[in-house]
Design an enzyme around this catalytic site. Structure first.
Site, PDB file in Angstrom:
ATOM      1  N   GLU A 113     -13.906  46.225  10.733  1.00 24.73           N
ATOM      2  CA  GLU A 113     -12.832  46.828   9.934  1.00 24.73           C
ATOM      3  C   GLU A 113     -12.251  45.754   9.034  1.00 24.73           C
ATOM      4  O   GLU A 113     -12.322  44.575   9.351  1.00 24.73           O
ATOM      5  CB  GLU A 113     -11.713  47.330  10.867  1.00 24.73           C
ATOM      6  CG  GLU A 113     -12.132  48.446  11.787  1.00 24.73           C
ATOM      7  CD  GLU A 113     -11.085  48.720  12.871  1.00 24.73           C
ATOM      8  OE1 GLU A 113      -9.898  48.393  12.665  1.00 24.73           O
ATOM      9  OE2 GLU A 113     -11.477  49.253  13.924  1.00 24.73           O
ATOM     10  N   LYS A 115      -9.423  43.474   7.568  1.00 22.64           N
ATOM     11  CA  LYS A 115      -8.164  42.979   8.122  1.00 22.64           C
ATOM     12  C   LYS A 115      -7.092  43.121   7.041  1.00 22.64           C
ATOM     13  O   LYS A 115      -7.049  42.356   6.078  1.00 22.64           O
ATOM     14  CB  LYS A 115      -8.294  41.523   8.571  1.00 22.64           C
ATOM     15  CG  LYS A 115      -7.046  41.023   9.261  1.00 22.64           C
ATOM     16  CD  LYS A 115      -7.333  39.744  10.038  1.00 22.64           C
ATOM     17  CE  LYS A 115      -6.147  39.351  10.901  1.00 22.64           C
ATOM     18  NZ  LYS A 115      -4.979  38.936  10.111  1.00 22.64           N
ATOM     19  N   ASP A 117      -3.727  42.884   5.188  1.00 25.76           N
ATOM     20  CA  ASP A 117      -2.695  41.850   5.233  1.00 25.76           C
ATOM     21  C   ASP A 117      -1.316  42.487   5.096  1.00 25.76           C
ATOM     22  O   ASP A 117      -0.724  42.501   4.024  1.00 25.76           O
ATOM     23  CB  ASP A 117      -2.945  40.842   4.116  1.00 25.76           C
ATOM     24  CG  ASP A 117      -2.319  39.501   4.440  1.00 25.76           C
ATOM     25  OD1 ASP A 117      -1.801  39.347   5.561  1.00 25.76           O
ATOM     26  OD2 ASP A 117      -2.358  38.615   3.581  1.00 25.76           O
ATOM     27  N   TYR A 225      -5.265  52.095  13.201  1.00 31.68           N
ATOM     28  CA  TYR A 225      -6.573  51.727  13.738  1.00 31.68           C
ATOM     29  C   TYR A 225      -6.637  51.669  15.269  1.00 31.68           C
ATOM     30  O   TYR A 225      -7.639  51.260  15.834  1.00 31.68           O
ATOM     31  CB  TYR A 225      -7.061  50.392  13.161  1.00 31.68           C
ATOM     32  CG  TYR A 225      -6.025  49.281  13.242  1.00 31.68           C
ATOM     33  CD1 TYR A 225      -5.676  48.713  14.452  1.00 31.68           C
ATOM     34  CD2 TYR A 225      -5.404  48.813  12.091  1.00 31.68           C
ATOM     35  CE1 TYR A 225      -4.741  47.716  14.534  1.00 31.68           C
ATOM     36  CE2 TYR A 225      -4.453  47.804  12.157  1.00 31.68           C
ATOM     37  CZ  TYR A 225      -4.126  47.263  13.375  1.00 31.68           C
ATOM     38  OH  TYR A 225      -3.179  46.287  13.445  1.00 31.68           O
ATOM     39  N   LYS A 313     -11.663  35.139   9.237  1.00 29.17           N
ATOM     40  CA  LYS A 313     -10.757  34.865   8.116  1.00 29.17           C
ATOM     41  C   LYS A 313     -11.548  34.435   6.897  1.00 29.17           C
ATOM     42  O   LYS A 313     -12.430  33.573   6.998  1.00 29.17           O
ATOM     43  CB  LYS A 313      -9.783  33.744   8.494  1.00 29.17           C
ATOM     44  CG  LYS A 313      -8.815  34.130   9.584  1.00 29.17           C
ATOM     45  CD  LYS A 313      -7.538  34.679   8.996  1.00 29.17           C
ATOM     46  CE  LYS A 313      -6.530  34.931  10.091  1.00 29.17           C
ATOM     47  NZ  LYS A 313      -5.167  34.883   9.684  1.00 29.17           N
ATOM     48  N   CYS A 407       6.783   1.814 -14.852  1.00 31.96           N
ATOM     49  CA  CYS A 407       7.342   3.143 -14.583  1.00 31.96           C
ATOM     50  C   CYS A 407       7.358   3.982 -15.863  1.00 31.96           C
ATOM     51  O   CYS A 407       7.878   3.532 -16.884  1.00 31.96           O
ATOM     52  CB  CYS A 407       8.754   2.994 -14.022  1.00 31.96           C
ATOM     53  SG  CYS A 407       9.664   4.546 -13.952  1.00 31.96           S
ATOM     54  N   CYS A 410      11.332   4.294 -16.851  1.00 32.34           N
ATOM     55  CA  CYS A 410      12.194   3.181 -17.257  1.00 32.34           C
ATOM     56  C   CYS A 410      11.410   1.961 -17.715  1.00 32.34           C
ATOM     57  O   CYS A 410      11.985   1.006 -18.231  1.00 32.34           O
ATOM     58  CB  CYS A 410      13.118   2.789 -16.115  1.00 32.34           C
ATOM     59  SG  CYS A 410      12.247   2.032 -14.732  1.00 32.34           S
ATOM     60  N   CYS A 425       8.624   2.638  -8.350  1.00 32.62           N
ATOM     61  CA  CYS A 425       9.504   1.977  -9.299  1.00 32.62           C
ATOM     62  C   CYS A 425      10.703   1.543  -8.469  1.00 32.62           C
ATOM     63  O   CYS A 425      11.362   2.381  -7.862  1.00 32.62           O
ATOM     64  CB  CYS A 425       9.936   2.946 -10.394  1.00 32.62           C
ATOM     65  SG  CYS A 425      11.347   2.337 -11.333  1.00 32.62           S
ATOM     66  N   CYS A 430      16.727   3.311 -12.563  1.00 34.77           N
ATOM     67  CA  CYS A 430      15.699   4.099 -13.252  1.00 34.77           C
ATOM     68  C   CYS A 430      16.205   5.522 -13.530  1.00 34.77           C
ATOM     69  O   CYS A 430      16.613   6.229 -12.618  1.00 34.77           O
ATOM     70  CB  CYS A 430      14.450   4.146 -12.373  1.00 34.77           C
ATOM     71  SG  CYS A 430      13.194   5.276 -12.982  1.00 34.77           S
TER      72      CYS A 430
HETATM   73  P1  AMP Z   1      -3.037  37.473  13.260  1.00 34.42           P
HETATM   74  O1  AMP Z   1      -1.615  37.886  12.898  1.00 34.42           O
HETATM   75  O2  AMP Z   1      -3.662  36.610  12.234  1.00 34.42           O
HETATM   76  O3  AMP Z   1      -3.156  36.990  14.662  1.00 34.42           O
HETATM   77  O4  AMP Z   1      -3.900  38.828  13.200  1.00 34.42           O
HETATM   78  C1  AMP Z   1      -3.604  39.892  14.022  1.00 34.42           C
HETATM   79  C2  AMP Z   1      -3.015  40.995  13.219  1.00 34.42           C
HETATM   80  O5  AMP Z   1      -3.929  41.486  12.254  1.00 34.42           O
HETATM   81  C3  AMP Z   1      -2.726  42.204  14.037  1.00 34.42           C
HETATM   82  O6  AMP Z   1      -1.526  42.083  14.725  1.00 34.42           O
HETATM   83  C4  AMP Z   1      -2.655  43.283  12.998  1.00 34.42           C
HETATM   84  O7  AMP Z   1      -1.323  43.393  12.527  1.00 34.42           O
HETATM   85  C5  AMP Z   1      -3.482  42.756  11.853  1.00 34.42           C
HETATM   86  N1  AMP Z   1      -4.596  43.643  11.482  1.00 34.42           N
HETATM   87  C6  AMP Z   1      -4.883  44.005  10.205  1.00 34.42           C
HETATM   88  N2  AMP Z   1      -5.934  44.818  10.150  1.00 34.42           N
HETATM   89  C7  AMP Z   1      -6.353  45.010  11.427  1.00 34.42           C
HETATM   90  C8  AMP Z   1      -7.408  45.772  12.025  1.00 34.42           C
HETATM   91  N3  AMP Z   1      -8.252  46.479  11.280  1.00 34.42           N
HETATM   92  N4  AMP Z   1      -7.528  45.732  13.359  1.00 34.42           N
HETATM   93  C9  AMP Z   1      -6.681  44.999  14.114  1.00 34.42           C
HETATM   94  N5  AMP Z   1      -5.666  44.264  13.619  1.00 34.42           N
HETATM   95  C10 AMP Z   1      -5.505  44.264  12.283  1.00 34.42           C
HETATM   96 ZN    ZN Z   2      11.591   3.716 -13.171  1.00 35.34          ZN
END
Ligand code: AMP
Ligand code: ZN
Length: 683
Positions: A113, A115, A117, A225, A313, A407, A410, A425, A430
């Site tokens: 899946e 991830k 953000d 999810y 990551k 410098c 100055c 310096c 200065c």
């Molecule tokens: P981290 O905060 O880096 O430890 O990553 C964990 C967090 O990723 C989880 O707590 C979720 O909030 C987030 N996350 C985002 N997408 C997913 C996904 N598809 N499955 C599980 N966690 C996810």
């Molecule tokens: Zn100086």
């Protein structure tokens, strides 16, 4: 209409509106026009106005309803909300896949899946109706953010399909789409409010808004999810759970793939990485999960994360550009810091054109030549960094950087101790250093003179009104009002500060006379005395005079102050110019001793020591430190057995590991907020 008819009609409308909202927001496939939809909503609103007793909590009219709340109630999660272990590169991911394969047998199926953000969220439904939404918090206890989450259009207020009528907890991510994030920041900027660093912070901040109406305006979205206790619904695997969530009315990310080999998993990760920028929301990696719940149970959990999942990551974002020049800036301690000036490029969502190169050794180590094509990136997606040159692309016109021997401000000869990397310096007069020292003094973390920005300080220096920090306290409104702002009117005459702003500035200067001793000490810019050391010294000695007359050993014996810091403090106060400066500050009425007015009863954290690591979402680390100190706590930089709590924010450093190793309690931001709000310590 009889009230019987009204009740029936309202129920029909609610079902129909919920259905069309789901088609529109979740599936992005509306069946009726916006006008027709609005008409349905208006009719329902009309009935509910006439028959208020018919309003139900799951009515589509009730998304924004709750009044602003002062505090979010804690929610203890029935099942811990775990974080995920990370694989920082493909090799680590492959190692994890192999380890799992060895334990579970080859042919194990994985679900990949994206991830997302954002910020994690747990939604509880009772008899199919949304009753609670909670943040993750520290995993064990989160915050009740129901009123805010209700405002998000993709969160069903009532479940449909297989989830209809179910009592269930589901989990997922709240996020802010990229375009909404940009729009929000533009609006924030226009309103003079703080901008958010990235969509994740914006999402987390919006979820923790006090006023649901504000959250409603923030255009948040969700992907779910996880189903808690999936076996209750006959679900045997993650991909079935995702299907169930989708059919029950939730928004589920469509980019999901069931894989049965490491190669397939890697292929998914590479595709995700290459499509990252085309997605309308930010992702920072791929989550790989063992598909079968029975196999997940076999692997179990560590203290912090499931063994059956890993977050791969993405590498930090990198771009190439042309290194136009290497210039040198002079800091307030005289340190000469070379920095790269390159053709502006967009990296990880913002445009960058400069990056510090720290010192001459660093330039040599990276092998940079001016004119090189270079790779730049945002380290941790925040600070721009030059990775290095692409040597193959050189054409012979490149030239090396030479540290100037004088410098740039100055002209004094620069100097570097044999064993240090930094040229300095050492001319105390200065101008560049002077300006930097003044800026530092007025800055938020030091004396916090509101409105006294860099540009104005430069002007005041140019006009001869400011030489050292004591001069701030000799400025009067009249002088300030006549200073040029640097802008010019249409007719070419310069714009002056003017009486209104001058009055505010004078008041801000006056207010800065009564800052806590630690800020004053930090503001003086003594080498090695950062905000943390400053507050340790302030606590230990109570006045600037006492610190100034303390001996080397006395200074070094304070916890958190070593011989190097002690020597630097001594050297500062032995310098007659500095002693004069301190005398002038005191004469101007700047408080040089701790104004301890807090009665002991208001210092509930007396005797406790905190260490902060990682970024906090709701406040800066400085704000957190100050708030803790105002309650009597000590805040230090390093973890020891004596540390009472380590507060862990986003992307924590090694301090967390050290705390765990020493058995020091580790707490999250929610705990911290609770401590600050109520003085109540986590169990
Ligand atoms: P981290 O905060 O880096 O430890 O990553 C964990 C967090 O990723 C989880 O707590 C979720 O909030 C987030 N996350 C985002 N997408 C997913 C996904 N598809 N499955 C599980 N966690 C996810
Ligand atoms: Zn100086």
């Amino acid at each position: 209409m009889t009230s019987q008819d009204a009740a029936e009609r309202a129920q029909k409308l609610r079902d129909l509106i919920a259905y069309h909202a789901w088609r529109y927001y979740v599936l992005d496939a509306p069946e009726i026009s916006d006008d027709a939809y609005d008409a349905l909503v208006r009719e329902l609103e009309q009935i509910e106005r006439e028959h208020p007793e018919l309003v139900t909590p799951d009515s589509p009219t009730q998304r924004v309803g709750a009044p602003p709340s002062e505090q979010f109630a804690p929610v203890r999660h029935a099942q811990r909300m775990y974080s995920l272990d990370n694989a920082m590169d493909e090799a680590e991911l492959v190692a994890w896949l192999e380890r799992v394969g060895r334990e579970l047998g080859t042919g194990t199926r994985f679900v990949c899946e994206l991830k997302i953000d954002g910020s994690s969220i747990a939604l509880t439904y009772r008899d199919g109706v949304l009753v609670r939404a909670a943040t993750r918090g520290d995993g064990a206890v989160g915050e009740d953010v129901t009123a805010n989450i209700r405002t998000i259009k993709t969160v069903p207020l009532r479940l449909i399909g297989p989830g209809a009528g179910a009592t269930v907890e589901v989990r997922g991510e709240v996020f802010m789409p990229k375009t909404s994030f940009e729009r929000l920041n533009e609006a924030q900027e226009a309103a003079g409010a703080a901008v958010f660093a990235n969509p994740r912070n914006a999402a987390a901040g919006s979820v923790r808004q006090k006023d649901p109406a504000v959250t409603a305006s923030r255009d948040l979205d969700t992907f779910l999810y996880q189903v808690v206790e999936p076996e209750r619904f006959g679900l045997a695997s993650q991909h079935e759970a995702l299907e169930w969530l989708r059919a029950s009315g939730f928004k589920v990310n469509p980019d999901v793939r069931v894989c049965s080999s490491a190669d397939e998993v890697l292929a998914f990760c590479r595709e995700a990485l290459s499509r990252r920028h085309d997605l309308p929301y930010e992702i920072d990696g791929v989550v790989v999960k063992v598909d079968s719940f029975a196999q997940q149970a076999e692997l179990g959990f560590t203290a912090k994360a499931p063994r059956w999942a890993i977050a791969y990551k993405f590498p930090p974002e990198e771009r190439t550009t042309k290194l136009l020049d290497i210039r040198v800036s002079v800091g307030r301690t005289g340190a000469l810091t070379p920095y790269a000036v390159f053709e502006p490029v967009r990296v990880a969502g913002s445009t960058i054109a400069r990056a510090t190169l720290h010192n001459a050794d660093e330039i040599a180590r990276k092998g940079l030549l001016i004119g090189d094509t270079i790779v730049v990136r945002k380290a941790g997606d925040v600070i721009p960094e030059v990775v290095g040159p692409l040597v193959e692309l050189r054409d012979g016109s490149e030239r090396p950087f030479v540290m100037p021997d004088s410098c740039p401000s100055c002209g004094a000869k620069v100097w570097k101790p044999e064993d240090e990397a930094v040229w300095r310096c050492v001319n105390a007069a200065c101008p560049a250093q002077r300006v930097e020292r003044l800026i530092h003094w007025a800055s938020r973390q030091a004396m916090d003179i509101e409105g006294m920005g860099e540009e104005l300080i430069r002007r005041l220096v140019d006009e001869g009104l400011l030489r050292d920090v004591s001069d701030f306290y000799r400025l009067d409104e009249e002088q300030l009002s006549r200073v040029a702002t640097g802008r010019v009117k249409k007719d070419g005459t310069p714009v002056l500060v003017g009486p209104v702003v001058a009055r505010k500035l004078a008041a801000a200067i006056e207010a800065s006379k009564h800052r806590p001793l630690a800020r004053l000490l930090f503001g003086l810019g003594i080498r090695h005395v950062g905000a943390t050391v400053a507050s340790v010294l302030a606590d230990a000695f109570g006045s600037l005079e006492a610190i100034g007359s303390a001996g080397l050993e006395e200074l070094a014996s304070v916890e958190g102050v070593g011989p190097v810091i002690a020597a630097s403090v001594r050297a500062f106060f032995e310098n007659p110019d500095n002693r004069d400066l301190v005398a002038r500050l005191a004469a101007a009425g700047v408080a040089t001793r701790e104004e301890r007015s807090e009665p002991a009863g208001n210092r509930p954290l007396d005797g406790l020591t905190f260490v902060l690591t990682g970024a906090l979402l709701s406040m800066t680390r400085e704000q957190a430190s100050e708030a803790l100190r105002s309650l009597g706590a000590k805040v230090t930089d390093s973890v020891s057995k004596k540390t009472s709590f380590v507060v862990v924010g986003e992307n924590p450093g090694s301090k967390r590991d050290k705390a765990l190793a020493l058995g020091v309690p580790v707490i999250g931001e929610e705990d911290l907020v609770r401590i600050l709000d109520s003085g109540e310590l986590p169990a």
